[in-house]
Design a protein around this motif. Sequence first.
Motif, PDB file in Angstrom:
ATOM      1  N   ILE A  47     -28.915 -31.008 -48.365  1.00 41.82           N
ATOM      2  CA  ILE A  47     -29.708 -32.160 -47.940  1.00 41.82           C
ATOM      3  C   ILE A  47     -30.950 -32.254 -48.820  1.00 41.82           C
ATOM      4  CG2 ILE A  47     -30.958 -33.264 -46.046  1.00 41.82           C
ATOM      5  CD1 ILE A  47     -27.987 -33.022 -45.535  1.00 41.82           C
ATOM      6  N   ARG A  48     -31.202 -33.435 -49.367  1.00 42.87           N
ATOM      7  CA  ARG A  48     -32.394 -33.668 -50.171  1.00 42.87           C
ATOM      8  C   ARG A  48     -33.195 -34.803 -49.545  1.00 42.87           C
ATOM      9  NH1 ARG A  48     -29.401 -33.687 -56.123  1.00 42.87           N
ATOM     10  NH2 ARG A  48     -28.623 -31.526 -56.029  1.00 42.87           N
ATOM     11  N   GLY A  49     -34.156 -34.421 -48.713  1.00 38.24           N
ATOM     12  CA  GLY A  49     -34.977 -35.417 -48.030  1.00 38.24           C
ATOM     13  C   GLY A  49     -35.125 -35.077 -46.568  1.00 38.24           C
ATOM     14  N   ARG A  50     -36.170 -35.663 -45.925  1.00 37.45           N
ATOM     15  CA  ARG A  50     -36.413 -35.402 -44.512  1.00 37.45           C
ATOM     16  C   ARG A  50     -35.486 -36.272 -43.661  1.00 37.45           C
ATOM     17  NH1 ARG A  50     -42.367 -35.899 -42.022  1.00 37.45           N
ATOM     18  NH2 ARG A  50     -41.975 -38.133 -42.260  1.00 37.45           N
ATOM     19  N   ILE A  51     -34.845 -35.622 -42.687  1.00 39.69           N
ATOM     20  CA  ILE A  51     -33.836 -36.284 -41.849  1.00 39.69           C
ATOM     21  C   ILE A  51     -34.419 -36.660 -40.497  1.00 39.69           C
ATOM     22  CG2 ILE A  51     -31.758 -35.850 -40.473  1.00 39.69           C
ATOM     23  CD1 ILE A  51     -30.500 -34.470 -42.738  1.00 39.69           C
ATOM     24  N   SER A  52     -34.030 -37.857 -40.012  1.00 38.30           N
ATOM     25  CA  SER A  52     -34.203 -38.212 -38.610  1.00 38.30           C
ATOM     26  C   SER A  52     -32.810 -38.450 -38.059  1.00 38.30           C
ATOM     27  CB  SER A  52     -35.043 -39.480 -38.443  1.00 38.30           C
ATOM     28  OG  SER A  52     -35.074 -39.870 -37.084  1.00 38.30           O
ATOM     29  N   PRO A  83     -38.201 -41.484 -41.719  1.00 41.84           N
ATOM     30  CA  PRO A  83     -37.374 -40.490 -42.412  1.00 41.84           C
ATOM     31  C   PRO A  83     -36.917 -41.003 -43.777  1.00 41.84           C
ATOM     32  CG  PRO A  83     -36.032 -41.700 -40.866  1.00 41.84           C
ATOM     33  CD  PRO A  83     -37.440 -42.206 -40.692  1.00 41.84           C
ATOM     34  N   GLU A  84     -36.556 -40.077 -44.651  1.00 47.26           N
ATOM     35  CA  GLU A  84     -35.917 -40.447 -45.914  1.00 47.26           C
ATOM     36  C   GLU A  84     -34.408 -40.624 -45.721  1.00 47.26           C
ATOM     37  OE1 GLU A  84     -38.164 -38.225 -49.414  1.00 47.26           O
ATOM     38  OE2 GLU A  84     -37.847 -36.873 -47.706  1.00 47.26           O
ATOM     39  N   GLY A 142     -34.554 -48.896 -48.972  1.00 46.41           N
ATOM     40  CA  GLY A 142     -33.845 -47.933 -49.804  1.00 46.41           C
ATOM     41  C   GLY A 142     -33.659 -46.572 -49.169  1.00 46.41           C
ATOM     42  N   ARG A 143     -33.726 -46.507 -47.821  1.00 42.51           N
ATOM     43  CA  ARG A 143     -33.491 -45.235 -47.143  1.00 42.51           C
ATOM     44  C   ARG A 143     -31.991 -44.899 -47.196  1.00 42.51           C
ATOM     45  NH1 ARG A 143     -38.002 -44.618 -43.535  1.00 42.51           N
ATOM     46  NH2 ARG A 143     -39.650 -45.931 -44.403  1.00 42.51           N
TER      47      ARG A 143
END
Length: 419
Positions: A86-91, A166-167, A197-198
Amino acid sequence: MGEIAIGVNNVSKMYKLYSKPSDRLKESLGLSREKKYVEHYALNGVSFEVDRGETVGLIGTNGSGKSTMLKIITGILNPTGGTVEIRGRISALLELGAGFNMEYTGRENVYLNGTMNGFKREEIDERLDEILKFADIGDFIDQPVKTYSSGMFVRLAFAVAINIDPEILIVDEALSVGDVFFQAKCYKKFEEFKEQGRTILFVSHDLGSISKYCDRAVLLNKGEKVMEGEPKPVIDAYKRLLVHQLGEQPAAAGHGEPQKETSQWKENLNNNPNCLEYGNGEAHIVDYAVLDTEGLITNSIEKGEKFTVKFKVVFQNEIINPIFAFTIKDLKGTEITGTNTMFEHIYVDHTEAGSSKIVSFTQEMNLQGGEYLLSLGCTGYKGDEFEVYHRLYDVCNITVISEKNSVGYYDMNSEIEVI
């Protein structure tokens, strides 16, 4: 290919299924050398990637492993094998309100949930007004959550989950919460995420949403990846999978014999086990089908496309001028549309005892997206007396897949000009 936001590499998830609790206990205590369990793979060697800024839909039948996959991606479950990057903060919108304390007020739960997601109190303060505005539950925000209606509860839970910027957004059927107005607000937020662009990965049984919002789709079945690609061909494969016809060639819509010569058409549909049938027995509807524009027997029809309702009737006695009919109702039982051969000025003079007829009704699907029920009938007149030879009420469902819905039951396909 762009930058990868989610990388799923050969992921498997195996569960041990025991026939009785004592077998689990014996194994845990080392009291048995025999294998007391059966291995069940919820996921088996699944791989796919989601690029940054891409929206990907995960579809499949119940038990295909969709929710398990999302839980592994979000770290709720650990895979038995394989890796996830995973590359980015998840919600994650998986189990709405799972972290809520029912004794706390709504406001207190906002801070509790935000803290669980790694936010400081000052950061939650900055987002509080937006969360409360989105939830729109008024003064109830300062009442214990245990006093909330189910609708108010999911509104607040969704508002908290969706407003942490989130990203990567992971969604499991969460866009169907609340009333129709709240759903519209959820979809608007979803579209905002796309425009920003998320990265979005979501599971939905609403094939219209998959078609409308997704850049790609991934089809799972029994824990394995069947295919991935642009939404339409993946949705078509899913429709075939639903009726156990994946890989088969479709028949011509509304014509000829069944797609499988050795089986009945209705075996390829999702039928109602509580279908109401009655009649005087002089005729019997022995088989039926719903076919899409490609001639595939299916319960799912895309809005705007031609589809066919056809059924086969066997006559026990000679009948003069039989009338063939179908109707479509909503889930509340309201008759939405339908027709019969008498309305359409199609007449059958008479039928011999032991003979059969196949009748096909072909039309364009202009109903709004949603679930409907199909009924079939063969009736007629003997003199002035109306006779019901055989009727099948709510024999199967029809799911209308739609990318655009208007007001009411059907779409008038308005042509709009703004000058």
